[in-house]
Write a protein that holds these residues in place. Sequence first.
Motif, mmCIF file in Angstrom:
data_model
loop_
_atom_site.group_PDB
_atom_site.id
_atom_site.type_symbol
_atom_site.label_atom_id
_atom_site.label_comp_id
_atom_site.label_asym_id
_atom_site.label_seq_id
_atom_site.Cartn_x
_atom_site.Cartn_y
_atom_site.Cartn_z
ATOM 1 N N ALA A 75 -2.761 -7.052 -4.341
ATOM 2 C CA ALA A 75 -1.542 -5.976 -4.831
ATOM 3 C C ALA A 75 -2.063 -5.167 -6.201
ATOM 4 O O ALA A 75 -1.691 -4.141 -6.211
ATOM 5 C CB ALA A 75 -0.181 -6.858 -5.186
ATOM 6 N N LYS A 76 -2.621 -5.870 -7.070
ATOM 7 C CA LYS A 76 -3.294 -5.242 -8.405
ATOM 8 C C LYS A 76 -4.078 -4.122 -7.866
ATOM 9 O O LYS A 76 -4.310 -3.145 -8.442
ATOM 10 C CB LYS A 76 -3.749 -6.173 -9.167
ATOM 11 C CG LYS A 76 -4.108 -5.770 -10.434
ATOM 12 C CD LYS A 76 -4.475 -6.831 -11.455
ATOM 13 C CE LYS A 76 -4.758 -6.531 -12.868
ATOM 14 N NZ LYS A 76 -3.383 -6.239 -13.577
ATOM 15 N N GLU A 77 -5.206 -4.462 -6.852
ATOM 16 C CA GLU A 77 -6.171 -3.539 -6.658
ATOM 17 C C GLU A 77 -5.290 -2.203 -5.897
ATOM 18 O O GLU A 77 -6.045 -1.197 -6.002
ATOM 19 C CB GLU A 77 -7.016 -4.178 -5.306
ATOM 20 C CG GLU A 77 -7.860 -5.454 -5.978
ATOM 21 C CD GLU A 77 -8.681 -6.188 -4.900
ATOM 22 O OE1 GLU A 77 -8.384 -5.855 -3.722
ATOM 23 O OE2 GLU A 77 -9.463 -6.917 -5.224
ATOM 24 N N LYS A 114 -4.221 -14.175 -14.737
ATOM 25 C CA LYS A 114 -4.293 -12.825 -15.168
ATOM 26 C C LYS A 114 -3.465 -11.881 -14.676
ATOM 27 O O LYS A 114 -2.662 -10.968 -14.702
ATOM 28 C CB LYS A 114 -5.599 -12.221 -15.451
ATOM 29 C CG LYS A 114 -5.940 -10.887 -16.104
ATOM 30 C CD LYS A 114 -7.418 -10.830 -16.117
ATOM 31 C CE LYS A 114 -7.688 -9.475 -16.705
ATOM 32 N NZ LYS A 114 -9.363 -9.050 -16.903
ATOM 33 N N VAL A 115 -3.688 -12.021 -13.060
ATOM 34 C CA VAL A 115 -3.083 -11.015 -12.084
ATOM 35 C C VAL A 115 -1.489 -11.352 -11.928
ATOM 36 O O VAL A 115 -0.693 -10.640 -11.405
ATOM 37 C CB VAL A 115 -3.934 -11.216 -10.757
ATOM 38 C CG1 VAL A 115 -5.335 -10.637 -10.761
ATOM 39 C CG2 VAL A 115 -3.688 -12.863 -10.134
ATOM 40 N N ALA A 116 -1.115 -12.588 -12.329
ATOM 41 C CA ALA A 116 0.273 -12.835 -12.274
ATOM 42 C C ALA A 116 1.047 -12.357 -13.386
ATOM 43 O O ALA A 116 2.258 -12.990 -13.695
ATOM 44 C CB ALA A 116 0.477 -14.531 -11.923
ATOM 45 N N ASN A 117 0.366 -12.083 -14.421
ATOM 46 C CA ASN A 117 1.058 -11.645 -15.694
ATOM 47 C C ASN A 117 2.342 -10.922 -15.569
ATOM 48 O O ASN A 117 2.051 -9.929 -14.777
ATOM 49 C CB ASN A 117 0.231 -11.117 -16.721
ATOM 50 C CG ASN A 117 0.363 -10.905 -17.946
ATOM 51 O OD1 ASN A 117 0.482 -11.900 -18.648
ATOM 52 N ND2 ASN A 117 0.542 -9.653 -18.681
ATOM 53 N N LEU A 169 0.346 -5.045 2.382
ATOM 54 C CA LEU A 169 0.863 -4.579 1.005
ATOM 55 C C LEU A 169 0.792 -3.160 0.787
ATOM 56 O O LEU A 169 1.753 -2.519 0.083
ATOM 57 C CB LEU A 169 -0.216 -5.236 0.172
ATOM 58 C CG LEU A 169 -0.131 -6.604 -0.261
ATOM 59 C CD1 LEU A 169 -1.147 -7.113 -0.943
ATOM 60 C CD2 LEU A 169 1.117 -6.912 -1.125
ATOM 61 N N THR A 170 -0.160 -2.308 1.763
ATOM 62 C CA THR A 170 0.022 -0.968 1.816
ATOM 63 C C THR A 170 1.469 -0.266 2.227
ATOM 64 O O THR A 170 2.121 0.604 1.703
ATOM 65 C CB THR A 170 -1.101 -0.143 2.669
ATOM 66 O OG1 THR A 170 -2.261 -0.694 2.232
ATOM 67 C CG2 THR A 170 -1.075 1.360 2.722
#
Length: 371
Positions: A237-239, A261-264, A210-211
């Motif tokens: 990914a959010k982090e 929540k993270v898929a919003n 992801l980086t």
Amino acid sequence: MKKILFLMSMMALFVMSCGSKKVDSNVIKVGVIAPLTGNVAQYGVATVNGFKLKVKEINAAGGINGKKIEIVEADSKGDTQEAVNIFKKMVSQDKIDVLVGEVISKPSLAIAPLAEQAKIPMITATGTAFDITKDKNFVFRTTYTDPYQGQAVAKYAKSKGFNNVTILTNSTSDYSVGLADAFKAQAQKEGIQIKEEKYTADDKDFRAVLTKVKGYNSNMIFVPDYYNTIGLILTQAKELGINSQFMGGDGWDGIQTNFGKVANGAIFASQFASDDSSEIAKKFINSYKTEYKLDPIMFAALGYDTGTILETSLKSVKDLSSKEAIRDAIKNFSGDNLLTGSLKFDENRNPEKKVTFIEVKDGKLTLKEKF
């Protein structure tokens, strides 16, 4: 000598009677194989629930030409060999007339040639791998294929102005690779710039890949995989502060349960939205909630639609003992009374449908648009 022969014949009859069940001419036996436990149980339970709901309605209305549908149900746990073993038992011992299953692509691919060989009409409600039905006259599907939805997502991305896309592919998943390949092929035609990174089913830490993805500055990230893995990817990914538009295929359905929540804001291809306001959808949603105390997801709708396809097809068959007649009736099905859109089978026994795009909003799946 005669006594010995008599005893031997009686023993043979006993073994045969133990090895198979008596065929009941008053019922139509439908085998249902699905992952009811394990990593993809949410798919299996929803699909079976939808199918059972439709069968309950069929039987309550008098059945099929005076015969009731009897479901022979088994849990594959998402394991291919388990699914194969179950199918063999259903054919040899349970004497099924039709198979509904499997739910995911890998076991469906393993069962399909066996169904073809045994001449058992098979409908997978949700298996999307293209080769499930290829060159198999007895094998059908209710859902669209991996290539079909992969192409649709690429066209949709282009229509929304996403011209710089990174694909995250699970290299050990036929489903993920199938969608990724179809997306790439269509994206090239659409003039979309593509980068691709890969991972495996064993991976749980995606921060390194992801980086790299973050460094590409893509305005869209396409992740064709199942909801449990996607949930981990989105969380990490959010982090890392990745703010690109995430998109996916129908394997995302279920993301709202633990990762809403993270898929919003994420968008994925589907065939059903639980906030669909059409009369047929509202009736189904109310019946499903009453029966199971749950909101239906796309897999439930596809299970229900598979029941509708069987009902309509079987009612036109004069001799329900003929597997060939059942196969031909399914092949000739066409209808617009389905939750997931009008359906007519093509030469490969696959449907062509509109693709419904779903957006995750406040932990719920909402209808974005039909494309």
